[in-house]
Design an enzyme around this catalytic site. Sequence first.
Site, PDB file in Angstrom:
ATOM      1  N   GLY A   1       7.120  -2.545   6.730  1.00  0.00           N
ATOM      2  CA  GLY A   1       6.014  -2.894   7.623  1.00  0.00           C
ATOM      3  C   GLY A   1       4.808  -2.044   7.285  1.00  0.00           C
TER       4      GLY A   1
ATOM      5  N   GLN B   1      -2.929   2.427   9.232  1.00  0.00           N
ATOM      6  CA  GLN B   1      -2.427   3.257   8.125  1.00  0.00           C
ATOM      7  C   GLN B   1      -3.281   3.117   6.869  1.00  0.00           C
ATOM      8  OE1 GLN B   1       1.748   1.580   8.707  1.00  0.00           O
ATOM      9  NE2 GLN B   1       2.203   3.610   7.915  1.00  0.00           N
TER      10      GLN B   1
ATOM     11  N   CYS C   1       8.389   6.671   7.924  1.00  0.00           N
ATOM     12  CA  CYS C   1       7.049   6.093   8.002  1.00  0.00           C
ATOM     13  C   CYS C   1       6.301   6.395   6.712  1.00  0.00           C
ATOM     14  CB  CYS C   1       6.289   6.685   9.192  1.00  0.00           C
ATOM     15  SG  CYS C   1       4.626   6.017   9.379  1.00  0.00           S
ATOM     16  N   LEU C   2       5.596   5.400   6.193  1.00  0.00           N
ATOM     17  CA  LEU C   2       4.829   5.593   4.959  1.00  0.00           C
ATOM     18  C   LEU C   2       3.715   6.620   5.162  1.00  0.00           C
ATOM     19  CD1 LEU C   2       4.611   1.853   3.852  1.00  0.00           C
ATOM     20  CD2 LEU C   2       6.064   3.635   2.865  1.00  0.00           C
TER      21      LEU C   2
ATOM     22  N   HIS D   1       7.491   0.057  16.021  1.00  0.00           N
ATOM     23  CA  HIS D   1       6.868   1.087  15.172  1.00  0.00           C
ATOM     24  C   HIS D   1       5.442   0.669  14.779  1.00  0.00           C
ATOM     25  CE1 HIS D   1       7.311   4.167  11.793  1.00  0.00           C
ATOM     26  NE2 HIS D   1       6.290   3.444  11.351  1.00  0.00           N
ATOM     27  N   GLU D   2       5.249  -0.609  14.426  1.00  0.00           N
ATOM     28  CA  GLU D   2       3.911  -1.070  14.002  1.00  0.00           C
ATOM     29  C   GLU D   2       2.955  -1.171  15.188  1.00  0.00           C
ATOM     30  OE1 GLU D   2       3.590  -0.665  11.060  1.00  0.00           O
ATOM     31  OE2 GLU D   2       5.647  -0.934  10.371  1.00  0.00           O
TER      32      GLU D   2
ATOM     33  N   HIS E   1       1.633   2.207  15.834  1.00  0.00           N
ATOM     34  CA  HIS E   1       0.547   2.590  14.917  1.00  0.00           C
ATOM     35  C   HIS E   1      -0.791   2.054  15.423  1.00  0.00           C
ATOM     36  CE1 HIS E   1       2.279   4.654  11.489  1.00  0.00           C
ATOM     37  NE2 HIS E   1       3.166   3.705  11.264  1.00  0.00           N
TER      38      HIS E   1
END
Length: 175
Positions: free
Chosen positions: A46, A51, A96-97, A138-139, A142
Amino acid sequence: MSILDILKYPDPFLKTKAKPVSRVDEEIKRLISDMAETMYFAKGIGLAATQAGVNKRVAVLDVPKGDSYKKGENLIALINPEIIAHGGETKYEEGCLSVPGFTAEVKRFTQVVVKAIDKDRNNIEIKADGLFAIALQHEVDHLNGILFIDRLSKLKRDIIKRKIKKAIENEKKML
Ligand code: GNR
Ligand code: NI
């Protein structure tokens, strides 16, 4: 098509509460396509626009279901996503990226229903469980300026933040 830079913690932009998209135009479609390319390049399941340093409520996901998964099979873009219902409580070891190299167990809803607009301007409703439900939460986090580390107990958060700080310092010494 271009690969976008992914912001890393502690970049302050990651705390931004992203602005709703008012019109799904060509710019949004290009953003979605660049975000998908960036997500695959980074090997994530995702990616939220925040981000990539973009202040818009847009996320892309491609969460494998079972084995025999092909890249792009479950690709979905969500514009202005909202969790409109949720149930259960579960824990999942998240990464997480924007927090590369670290994972932690995060408490999440087991099931969610997400309302959003897709890239073709359709109103959609997604009922999800398993990893897909985790990734959706999670998204959406963000897009509200929240990282998974913000969802840990203060003790665990302080420990992981200290480890990240050390890792960044060591990275700098290596240069
Ligand atoms: O690639 C990702 N994997 C992942 C694993 C467990 C829980 C959440 C995620 S999302 C993450 C990609 C990412 O950082 N999206 O914002
Ligand atoms: Ni993330």
